[in-house]
Design a protein around this motif. Structure first.
Motif, short mmCIF file in Angstrom:
data_model
loop_
_atom_site.label_atom_id
_atom_site.label_comp_id
_atom_site.label_asym_id
_atom_site.label_seq_id
_atom_site.Cartn_x
_atom_site.Cartn_y
_atom_site.Cartn_z
N ALA A 87 0.83 -1.21 0.00
CA ALA A 87 0.00 0.00 0.00
C ALA A 87 0.86 1.26 0.00
O ALA A 87 0.52 2.25 -0.66
CB ALA A 87 -0.93 -0.01 1.21
N GLY B 162 -2.33 1.50 -3.09
CA GLY B 162 -3.24 1.08 -2.03
C GLY B 162 -4.41 0.26 -2.54
O GLY B 162 -4.81 -0.72 -1.92
N GLN C 289 -5.34 -3.68 -1.64
CA GLN C 289 -6.65 -4.12 -1.15
C GLN C 289 -7.20 -5.26 -2.01
O GLN C 289 -7.79 -6.21 -1.50
CB GLN C 289 -7.63 -2.95 -1.14
#
Length: 258
Positions: free
Chosen positions: A213, A218, A222
């Motif tokens: 991230a 980021g 995820q």
């Protein structure tokens, strides 16, 4: 309850656990139940520090009381849960404070140093867990099926277990050709114990997420950890992974080969 456990057929209880739980969960629940059954409704349990061990004890006792109720038509489980509430015994440890402590006391460099002290096959697997960011059970499955799901350096997994999703992760070239054996649950938990790693194995996932991230993207971090996206969005995220693959490899090269 003491009298009920004295008359308990432990093998019957063990079978009930394995019929109703995952194999690894049943194994550790049975072990905890048998070792700590005397702590039910005890002052010793009240005073026990809040820790993962205490959570394991509580899970073992909760399952044991439920089995006794089913077997003997008693109400131990309800009594136990009410007693826990009365004694203000929590089912969770303070995850935020623990994560804060880990973040300030455990570096990825130190973890890699500890991994290099493991037996060779578990060095490879531990590195795989670290660079993939997969949950332990997912990492074992992906590792054991590596040849089937690894395509051009990307492991396309895409599973959905209610609240836990897995999408796709990278396979590092440094590890790719070394993944030529199978790994077991028992061997994993025995050899990747926190006393050897310097942290619980599941913390490797947190280290991975933080690194990806911060250093790459980021949203991609995820996606790879199953926090965003699913198989229906693979056509959006997989090209993003391909675009960042060289950057990801370079990032981990510095860590794995340092």
């Amino acid at each position: 309850m003491a009298e009920a456990t004295k008359a308990l057929d432990w093998e019957e209880y063990r079978k009930w656990l394995f019929d109703n739980k995952s194999q690894i969960h049943a194994k550790y629940t049975f072990k905890s139940s048998r070792k700590y059954h005397h702590l039910a409704f005890s002052h010793e349990l009240v005073l026990m520090p809040q820790s993962r061990k205490k959570l394991d004890v509580l899970k073992g006792l909760a399952n044991l009381t439920r089995f006794l109720d089913i077997k003997n038509d008693t109400e131990f489980h309800d009594e136990f849960t009410k007693w826990l509430k009365k004694k203000e015994i929590k089912w969770r440890i303070n995850v935020k404070s623990k994560n804060y402590w880990m973040a300030n006391n455990v570096s990825i460099e130190k973890i890699v140093e500890n991994i290099r002290k493991l037996p060779e096959k578990y060095q490879i697997f531990a590195m795989f867990v670290l660079v993939s960011g997969l949950r332990t059970s997912e990492a074992i499955d992906a590792f054991n099926n590596h040849d089937k799901i690894c395509h051009n350096g990307i492991l396309e997994i895409f599973t959905d277990r209610n609240t836990k999703k897995t999408n796709a992760v990278y396979c590092h070239p440094f590890l790719h050709d070394k993944i030529n054996f199978k790994i077991s649950n028992t061997g994993t938990y025995r050899n990747l114990n926190s006393k050897y790693l310097g942290c619980e194995i599941r913390y490797l996932r947190k280290l991975n997420y933080t690194l990806i991230a911060m250093k790459i993207d980021g949203m991609m971090a995820q996606f790879m950890q199953g926090r965003k996206g699913d198989v229906s969005q693979r056509h959006y995220f997989l090209p993003m992974m391909s675009q960042n693959q060289k950057k990801w490899n370079k990032l981990w090269n510095k860590i794995l080969k340092s």
